[in-house]
Design a protein around this motif. Structure first.
Motif, PDB file in Angstrom:
ATOM      1  N   SER A 114       0.817  -1.220   0.000  1.00  0.00           N
ATOM      2  CA  SER A 114       0.000   0.000   0.000  1.00  0.00           C
ATOM      3  C   SER A 114       0.848   1.266   0.000  1.00  0.00           C
ATOM      4  O   SER A 114       0.547   2.230  -0.715  1.00  0.00           O
ATOM      5  CB  SER A 114      -0.913   0.047   1.231  1.00  0.00           C
ATOM      6  N   LEU A 115       1.917   1.259   0.805  1.00  0.00           N
ATOM      7  CA  LEU A 115       2.754   2.463   0.899  1.00  0.00           C
ATOM      8  C   LEU A 115       3.465   2.739  -0.431  1.00  0.00           C
ATOM      9  O   LEU A 115       3.561   3.884  -0.879  1.00  0.00           O
ATOM     10  CB  LEU A 115       3.793   2.292   2.013  1.00  0.00           C
ATOM     11  N   ALA A 118       0.943   4.150  -2.835  1.00  0.00           N
ATOM     12  CA  ALA A 118       0.687   5.568  -2.548  1.00  0.00           C
ATOM     13  C   ALA A 118       1.833   6.417  -3.090  1.00  0.00           C
ATOM     14  O   ALA A 118       1.618   7.490  -3.658  1.00  0.00           O
ATOM     15  CB  ALA A 118       0.516   5.778  -1.052  1.00  0.00           C
ATOM     16  N   ARG A 121       1.611   6.671  -6.881  1.00  0.00           N
ATOM     17  CA  ARG A 121       0.540   7.595  -7.283  1.00  0.00           C
ATOM     18  C   ARG A 121       0.961   9.032  -7.025  1.00  0.00           C
ATOM     19  O   ARG A 121       0.659   9.933  -7.808  1.00  0.00           O
ATOM     20  CB  ARG A 121      -0.748   7.286  -6.523  1.00  0.00           C
ATOM     21  N   PHE A 122       1.692   9.256  -5.930  1.00  0.00           N
ATOM     22  CA  PHE A 122       2.186  10.590  -5.593  1.00  0.00           C
ATOM     23  C   PHE A 122       3.068  11.112  -6.707  1.00  0.00           C
ATOM     24  O   PHE A 122       2.892  12.241  -7.195  1.00  0.00           O
ATOM     25  CB  PHE A 122       2.956  10.550  -4.272  1.00  0.00           C
ATOM     26  N   TYR A 126       2.690  14.177  -9.411  1.00  0.00           N
ATOM     27  CA  TYR A 126       3.724  15.200  -9.544  1.00  0.00           C
ATOM     28  C   TYR A 126       4.139  15.358 -11.002  1.00  0.00           C
ATOM     29  O   TYR A 126       4.227  16.467 -11.534  1.00  0.00           O
ATOM     30  CB  TYR A 126       4.949  14.843  -8.680  1.00  0.00           C
ATOM     31  N   LEU A 160      14.410  16.242  -8.186  1.00  0.00           N
ATOM     32  CA  LEU A 160      13.458  15.501  -7.357  1.00  0.00           C
ATOM     33  C   LEU A 160      13.183  14.121  -7.945  1.00  0.00           C
ATOM     34  O   LEU A 160      13.127  13.122  -7.230  1.00  0.00           O
ATOM     35  CB  LEU A 160      12.136  16.270  -7.240  1.00  0.00           C
TER      36      LEU A 160
ATOM     37  N   ASN B  50       6.663  16.116   3.983  1.00  0.00           N
ATOM     38  CA  ASN B  50       6.224  16.469   2.634  1.00  0.00           C
ATOM     39  C   ASN B  50       7.160  17.513   2.065  1.00  0.00           C
ATOM     40  O   ASN B  50       6.787  18.669   1.863  1.00  0.00           O
ATOM     41  CB  ASN B  50       4.775  17.001   2.652  1.00  0.00           C
ATOM     42  N   VAL B  52       8.397  17.874  -0.868  1.00  0.00           N
ATOM     43  CA  VAL B  52       8.135  18.293  -2.249  1.00  0.00           C
ATOM     44  C   VAL B  52       7.131  19.439  -2.291  1.00  0.00           C
ATOM     45  O   VAL B  52       7.336  20.432  -2.961  1.00  0.00           O
ATOM     46  CB  VAL B  52       7.622  17.100  -3.083  1.00  0.00           C
ATOM     47  N   HIS B  53       6.005  19.303  -1.578  1.00  0.00           N
ATOM     48  CA  HIS B  53       4.956  20.313  -1.666  1.00  0.00           C
ATOM     49  C   HIS B  53       4.802  21.136  -0.400  1.00  0.00           C
ATOM     50  O   HIS B  53       4.245  22.219  -0.430  1.00  0.00           O
ATOM     51  CB  HIS B  53       3.603  19.650  -1.971  1.00  0.00           C
ATOM     52  N   VAL B  66       2.282   9.741   3.871  1.00  0.00           N
ATOM     53  CA  VAL B  66       1.486   9.598   2.658  1.00  0.00           C
ATOM     54  C   VAL B  66       0.899  10.981   2.385  1.00  0.00           C
ATOM     55  O   VAL B  66       0.304  11.587   3.283  1.00  0.00           O
ATOM     56  CB  VAL B  66       0.346   8.567   2.824  1.00  0.00           C
ATOM     57  N   CYS B  67       1.079  11.484   1.169  1.00  0.00           N
ATOM     58  CA  CYS B  67       0.630  12.844   0.828  1.00  0.00           C
ATOM     59  C   CYS B  67      -0.407  12.827  -0.290  1.00  0.00           C
ATOM     60  O   CYS B  67      -0.528  11.845  -1.005  1.00  0.00           O
ATOM     61  CB  CYS B  67       1.826  13.690   0.400  1.00  0.00           C
ATOM     62  N   GLU B  68      -1.096  13.964  -0.433  1.00  0.00           N
ATOM     63  CA  GLU B  68      -2.149  14.139  -1.446  1.00  0.00           C
ATOM     64  C   GLU B  68      -3.437  13.437  -0.989  1.00  0.00           C
ATOM     65  O   GLU B  68      -3.526  12.206  -0.941  1.00  0.00           O
ATOM     66  CB  GLU B  68      -1.747  13.571  -2.820  1.00  0.00           C
ATOM     67  N   ILE B  71      -5.001  10.403  -2.672  1.00  0.00           N
ATOM     68  CA  ILE B  71      -4.087   9.267  -2.560  1.00  0.00           C
ATOM     69  C   ILE B  71      -4.132   8.714  -1.129  1.00  0.00           C
ATOM     70  O   ILE B  71      -4.111   7.496  -0.925  1.00  0.00           O
ATOM     71  CB  ILE B  71      -2.647   9.691  -2.953  1.00  0.00           C
ATOM     72  N   GLN B  74      -7.223   6.550  -0.641  1.00  0.00           N
ATOM     73  CA  GLN B  74      -7.043   5.219  -1.231  1.00  0.00           C
ATOM     74  C   GLN B  74      -6.098   4.379  -0.377  1.00  0.00           C
ATOM     75  O   GLN B  74      -6.299   3.180  -0.210  1.00  0.00           O
ATOM     76  CB  GLN B  74      -6.496   5.331  -2.660  1.00  0.00           C
ATOM     77  N   TYR B  75      -5.064   5.023   0.145  1.00  0.00           N
ATOM     78  CA  TYR B  75      -4.125   4.313   1.017  1.00  0.00           C
ATOM     79  C   TYR B  75      -4.852   3.771   2.255  1.00  0.00           C
ATOM     80  O   TYR B  75      -4.655   2.622   2.641  1.00  0.00           O
ATOM     81  CB  TYR B  75      -2.987   5.248   1.441  1.00  0.00           C
TER      82      TYR B  75
END
Lengths: 252, 222
Positions: A114-115, A118, A121-122, A126, A160, B50, B52-53, B66-68, B71, B74-75
């Motif tokens: 799951s991690l 995630a 998807r992140f 981006y 990044l 986080n 990045v953002h 876990v970000c966004e 997302i 769903q996680y």
């Protein structure tokens, strides 16, 4: 399912849907244009997963396609996936996840944990919302100061992505590790478009010195059979860029 | 089974995106530590989790971020898949629909709604109002006669949209509009969602949001 723009070309879509219901129920059709990286993305996934599909090329010269172009076809309207008699599925990331779920046994693209999912998807978000739009910005920016600022952003973004790649690949060749995975598909589809914009702007996105791992990765993905077989050639890109320049001209 | 003790949420009380996560956690009955962020002075933890953002919400589960918001939801569904209810349908086609509409809220609703209080000038505001109503009507079209956005169950697409119902009072006041009258199906859907404790106990009162926006505008000298 929202496909507002698709309604403009709906006669052909409905026709295809009707045809679908008369033939094989599991038939998959992909509507696209060859030069669209988002279409390539879906094709890359379809090929990796050995899913048979019929590719329906939008004719850029036909009348209906002008509607597509004026409403930003590259980023919004194509690809569209039609599966049997179901209404169309839009948005390439969503299509790729859908394909991964309907054929989980064949070449899994998203990771299992799951991690990790995630995280994938992140970075996909981006790439689509922060990274690739820079290339459209660059295409449309004519003043040098503006161009330089965008290139700086590209350098930051690729840094990044380089770090993300190192973490994700774990010393292997792909984001997915030993073999191509979700992020390889999400980013890989942009390579030829990026290269074209690079060339027009005296820039090198995947520079070997700045981002050595990504540079290696880009070389690997470029010639991956599942992508190379569907990626646009130089002529197609040049032609498509010409059209885009008219419908989404540079900023004044 | 994922542990419930090691869950931290970095958030901001009025954030629609943070509210999505709080609703999802409430749906699953997951215990967590809520940490309010001062967005003018972000915590070292937020910046670390986080980088990045540098934005909320961030869910930290067993030390990993876990970000966004979409997302994160769903996680949560996947990491606590053994806890009901499911936040996404089991059918892949419906799952694609759920993701699509959650994404639609981000791309269309949020952008259109913000414009109502961010635009200056009556003409621009009228344009913004028209845009917003159009977007909300598309959502109504998707709702149709269904109880929820995608299928029969409350899920990701509903969770993505329901926090924005808190904005309606503010939008009505500032935009001089009546969203509930123009979009009655959507209003009925809001009421239906509010019957769920996870929603009614989580969402702030719309008047509080209005006060917050007025404060923000004052600070910017409007």
């Amino acid at each position: 399912m929202l496909c507002v723009y698709i309604r403009h070309i709906s006669p052909s879509i409905h026709h295809l849907s009707l045809m679908g219901s008369m033939s094989n129920k599991s038939e998959i059709r992909l509507l696209g244009t060859t030069a669209s990286p988002y279409v390539n993305r879906v094709q890359f996934a379809l090929n990796l997963k050995s899913i048979e599909y019929e590719y329906v090329q939008e004719d850029l010269k036909a009348g209906k396609s002008e509607l597509l172009l004026t409403s930003n076809p590259v980023h919004k309207k194509v690809p569209v996936l039609l599966h049997a008699d179901k209404p169309p599925i839009c948005e390439s990331q969503i299509i790729v996840e859908y394909l991964d779920e309907i054929r989980p046994d064949l070449y899994q693209l998203l990771p299992s944990l799951s991690l990790d999912r995630a995280n994938s998807r992140f970075w996909a978000t981006y790439i689509d919302t922060k990274f690739f739009p820079l290339y459209e910005e660059l295409r449309r920016t004519t003043k040098k100061a503006g161009q330089d600022a965008i290139k700086e952003e590209m350098i930051d973004a690729t840094q990044l992505l380089e770090e993300a790649f190192i973490k994700s690949s774990n010393g292997k060749a792909y984001f997915g590790g030993d073999r191509v995975g979700y992020l390889d598909v999400i980013l890989g589809c942009f390579l030829r478009w990026i290269k074209h914009v690079d060339e027009l702007n005296d820039f090198n996105t995947f520079d070997e010195v700045r981002v050595p791992e990504l540079a290696k990765w880009a070389n690997n993905i470029w010639s991956h059979e599942a992508l190379e077989s569907v990626a646009p050639g130089k002529e197609t890109l040049v032609y498509f860029f010409g059209l885009i320049h008219v419908y989404r001209p540079p900023y004044q | 089974m994922a542990g419930s003790d090691d869950v931290i949420l970095l958030d901001f009380w009025v954030s629609a995106f943070g509210l999505r996560v709080r609703i999802a956690l409430a749906e699953k009955g997951i215990h967590y530590e809520y940490r309010e962020e001062n967005l003018q002075n972000k915590s070292p933890l937020l910046l670390e989790m986080n980088p990045v953002h540098k934005k909320i919400p961030v869910l930290i589960h067993q030390g990993k971020p876990v970000c966004e918001s979409n997302i994160i939801v769903q996680y949560i569904d996947e990491a606590w898949h053994d806890k009901s209810p499911s936040l996404l349908p089991s059918d892949p086609y419906l799952r694609a629909q759920a993701r699509f509409w959650a994404d639609f809220v981000d791309k269309k609703v949020y952008e259109a709604a913000k414009k109502i209080w961010m635009t200056e000038g009556e003409e621009d505001r009228q344009v913004a109002k028209k845009e917003l109503i159009e977007v909300l009507k598309v959502l109504e079209g998707q709702l149709g006669e269904k109880p929820y956005m995608v299928g029969e169950s409350f899920g990701l697409a509903d969770i993505a949209m329901i926090p924005f119902s808190v904005w309606f009072h503010t939008l009505n006041e500032i935009g001089k509009m009546n969203i509930e009258r123009e979009c009655p199906k959507l209003a009925a859907w809001v009421n239906r969602c509010m019957e769920r404790e996870s929603v009614s106990k989580t969402l702030p009162h719309p008047h509080k949001f209005y006060e917050f926006v007025l404060e923000m505008q004052k600070k910017k000298g409007h």
